[in-house]
Write a protein that holds these residues in place. Structure first.
Motif, PDB file in Angstrom:
ATOM      1  N   GLY A  35       0.796  -1.216   0.000  1.00 31.12           N
ATOM      2  CA  GLY A  35       0.000   0.000   0.000  1.00 31.12           C
ATOM      3  C   GLY A  35       0.829   1.266   0.000  1.00 31.12           C
ATOM      4  N   ASP A  36       2.081   1.152   0.391  1.00 32.91           N
ATOM      5  CA  ASP A  36       2.948   2.334   0.403  1.00 32.91           C
ATOM      6  C   ASP A  36       3.096   2.905  -0.999  1.00 32.91           C
ATOM      7  N   ARG A  37       3.149   4.226  -1.058  1.00 31.35           N
ATOM      8  CA  ARG A  37       3.328   4.874  -2.350  1.00 31.35           C
ATOM      9  C   ARG A  37       4.812   5.041  -2.677  1.00 31.35           C
ATOM     10  N   LEU A  38       5.129   4.896  -3.938  1.00 30.46           N
ATOM     11  CA  LEU A  38       6.500   5.111  -4.401  1.00 30.46           C
ATOM     12  C   LEU A  38       6.495   6.294  -5.360  1.00 30.46           C
ATOM     13  N   GLU A  39       7.029   7.416  -4.895  1.00 25.20           N
ATOM     14  CA  GLU A  39       7.054   8.595  -5.747  1.00 25.20           C
ATOM     15  C   GLU A  39       8.387   8.688  -6.479  1.00 25.20           C
ATOM     16  N   GLU A  40       8.299   8.896  -7.775  1.00 19.15           N
ATOM     17  CA  GLU A  40       9.497   8.866  -8.608  1.00 19.15           C
ATOM     18  C   GLU A  40      10.487   9.955  -8.207  1.00 19.15           C
ATOM     19  N   LEU A  41       9.996  11.161  -8.051  1.00 17.83           N
ATOM     20  CA  LEU A  41      10.884  12.279  -7.749  1.00 17.83           C
ATOM     21  C   LEU A  41      11.595  12.061  -6.421  1.00 17.83           C
ATOM     22  N   VAL A  49      19.815  10.011  -8.473  1.00 18.06           N
ATOM     23  CA  VAL A  49      19.765   9.808  -9.921  1.00 18.06           C
ATOM     24  C   VAL A  49      18.545  10.543 -10.476  1.00 18.06           C
ATOM     25  N   SER A  50      18.404  10.508 -11.778  1.00 15.80           N
ATOM     26  CA  SER A  50      17.239  11.150 -12.376  1.00 15.80           C
ATOM     27  C   SER A  50      16.048  10.189 -12.333  1.00 15.80           C
ATOM     28  N   ARG A  51      14.932  10.653 -12.798  1.00 11.91           N
ATOM     29  CA  ARG A  51      13.735   9.807 -12.763  1.00 11.91           C
ATOM     30  C   ARG A  51      13.832   8.625 -13.715  1.00 11.91           C
ATOM     31  N   THR A  52      14.632   8.765 -14.741  1.00  7.98           N
ATOM     32  CA  THR A  52      14.658   7.729 -15.773  1.00  7.98           C
ATOM     33  C   THR A  52      15.002   6.327 -15.229  1.00  7.98           C
ATOM     34  N   PRO A  53      16.160   6.166 -14.590  1.00  8.47           N
ATOM     35  CA  PRO A  53      16.446   4.818 -14.065  1.00  8.47           C
ATOM     36  C   PRO A  53      15.461   4.385 -12.984  1.00  8.47           C
ATOM     37  N   ILE A  54      14.924   5.339 -12.237  1.00 11.76           N
ATOM     38  CA  ILE A  54      13.894   4.996 -11.257  1.00 11.76           C
ATOM     39  C   ILE A  54      12.704   4.351 -11.953  1.00 11.76           C
ATOM     40  N   ARG A  55      12.298   4.955 -13.033  1.00  9.84           N
ATOM     41  CA  ARG A  55      11.147   4.421 -13.759  1.00  9.84           C
ATOM     42  C   ARG A  55      11.438   3.018 -14.288  1.00  9.84           C
ATOM     43  N   GLY A  74       0.005   6.931  -9.927  1.00 12.26           N
ATOM     44  CA  GLY A  74       1.097   6.607  -9.033  1.00 12.26           C
ATOM     45  C   GLY A  74       1.338   5.119  -8.918  1.00 12.26           C
ATOM     46  N   THR A  75       2.424   4.762  -8.228  1.00 10.27           N
ATOM     47  CA  THR A  75       2.735   3.342  -8.053  1.00 10.27           C
ATOM     48  C   THR A  75       2.783   3.023  -6.571  1.00 10.27           C
ATOM     49  N   PHE A  76       2.322   1.835  -6.241  1.00  8.31           N
ATOM     50  CA  PHE A  76       2.190   1.424  -4.850  1.00  8.31           C
ATOM     51  C   PHE A  76       2.708   0.013  -4.665  1.00  8.31           C
ATOM     52  N   VAL A  77       3.195  -0.269  -3.491  1.00  8.34           N
ATOM     53  CA  VAL A  77       3.582  -1.634  -3.184  1.00  8.34           C
ATOM     54  C   VAL A  77       2.321  -2.493  -3.233  1.00  8.34           C
ATOM     55  N   ALA A  78       2.418  -3.627  -3.910  1.00  6.17           N
ATOM     56  CA  ALA A  78       1.245  -4.469  -4.160  1.00  6.17           C
ATOM     57  C   ALA A  78       0.586  -4.913  -2.863  1.00  6.17           C
ATOM     58  N   GLU A  79      -0.715  -4.841  -2.881  1.00  9.30           N
ATOM     59  CA  GLU A  79      -1.492  -5.361  -1.757  1.00  9.30           C
ATOM     60  C   GLU A  79      -2.204  -6.624  -2.199  1.00  9.30           C
TER      61      GLU A  79
END
Lengths: 231, 231
Positions: A35-41, A49-55, A74-79
DNA sequence: GTCAATCATCATGTATACATAATGCCGATT
DNA sequence: AATCGGCATTATGTATACATGATGATTGAC
């Protein structure tokens, strides 16, 4: 056209791959929880690093089923709910049972020796009531059986699914009798494999994994009920 | 924290997702063949987008196992040798067998009716020796059995693996007797499911898929030998 | 006071620009 | 003549800039 055979080429790893490993580890160990959110920035800043490798890392984790990407949201840890968890464990049981069956037919003497060592390790941990130790040795035991199946693709599939389920290991009950029961189940599996009895090995393994899944699912369900009540 | 339940939210699709679908289709239909190189710039130009969504599509296909990305070296349509193909079919057999077993236990009357319709479709195609038609109806038959397993996760896994194997369908032998044999195998499967005999259903399905896999692998091996000789 | 519509904000999606390693060509050396 | 090494080329990896849709806060109506 790519050359058909490429042996061991040492290849430079991409940043995204390393980041994936780090994030994966944090999900599997529970640092990042369902359920935790993962924010790219935010992640980009954290890792410098930049957002690219994160993505890239996020895409890989998403494909592995560990996180969920919802476009523009947004992206979240799978529940994973109890129902789906049960479904996943059913499949896991089957894959592991298949490994055990194949292992009973194809294991080499070296495979059997490694398996026996892992089993002894479990025994020692169970003996001293060492839950963390047993967990560790248990993983090795299962891994050795998978390897003994001599089916590389099957091993990959089983490993991938185990990773997805691993995030829920913290639900594991630390009951002493369960430790002993688990060990005895292992004992039945290894006996069948050593005897070359594929069907017995498969059945023993299926039961072993399934009972574990049921315990997880029950516990998860009770946790969710509690949350629902308090909310 | 993401809300636990999210019903049918209409979500905008990303370009990368659409591109993935197009490329996937081209791989599965053989427009793109194993070993072919996929150049980002070229694809970007072809689809009139930048490299970014192209890379997303490639990551997804890579995770699905349809292509292979080698860092700094390029990405290629996955090449699967006979050994690995056999391994994959072994796992596919097991997943399909599991579906059949579960279907025998849990299929609803609607499931059974849909299954019977699909089976009749196969019968008609086999009757008139329509290979393409049989291929199509056969896919529906298998899909209906999967659905009848009532295990959503299992269905996802089976579908994903089937996609990976589908790229090799063009190897399928168009032997008339194989068509009839396949249909008879289906008949045994559906009979066992209707009778609620899980074990029989599973065994029948396992054999059905395995024989298909062996034929693919044999053919692929002979093709590779021929290539090796000519090279 | 509640509700709904509008708009500002910001994270994600996409494009472009820059960095760097792999590939192949070419010439020098043996 | 063959091979090795350096250099140009180019595709991939990464960073940054721009576009757009989702979120929620503010304001206005009832």
């Amino acid at each position: 056209m790519v050359p058909a055979g490429f042996a061991e080429e040492r290849v430079m790893e991409k940043r995204g791959d390393r980041l994936r490993d780090v994030l994966e580890e944090e999900i599997l160990t529970g640092v990042l929880r369902p359920g935790d959110r993962l924010e790219e920035l935010q992640l980009a800043e954290r890792f410098g690093v930049s957002r690219t490798p994160i993505r890239e890392a996020l895409f890989q984790l998403s494909a592995a089923g560990l996180i969920e990407q919802r476009p523009r949201r947004g992206t979240f840890v799978a529940e994973v709910g109890p129902k789906r968890l049960m479904e996943m464990f059913d499949v896991m049981s089957e894959l592991e049972a298949m490994c055990a069956r194949l292992a009973a037919r194809r294991a080499t003497p070296e495979d059997l020796a490694a398996l026996r060592r892992a089993h002894d390790g479990c025994a020692a941990a169970a003996e001293r009531g060492d839950f963390d130790g047993y967990y560790y040795e248990n993983e090795i035991f299962h891994e050795k059986i998978r390897e003994a199946s001599r089916n590389g693709f099957l091993v990959e599939q089983a490993d991938a699914l185990q990773k997805r389920l691993k995030a829920y290991r913290r639900l594991q009950l630390r009951a002493r009798d369960r430790l002993r029961a688990s060990f005895e189940e292992h004992d039945a599996v290894i006996a069948a494999i050593e005897a070359g009895d594929a069907e017995a090995a498969g059945e023993a393994m299926r039961g072993h994994v399934t009972v574990q899944g049921e315990r997880f699912a029950d516990l998860l369900a009770s946790l969710e009920r509690r949350e629902a009540k308090s909310a």
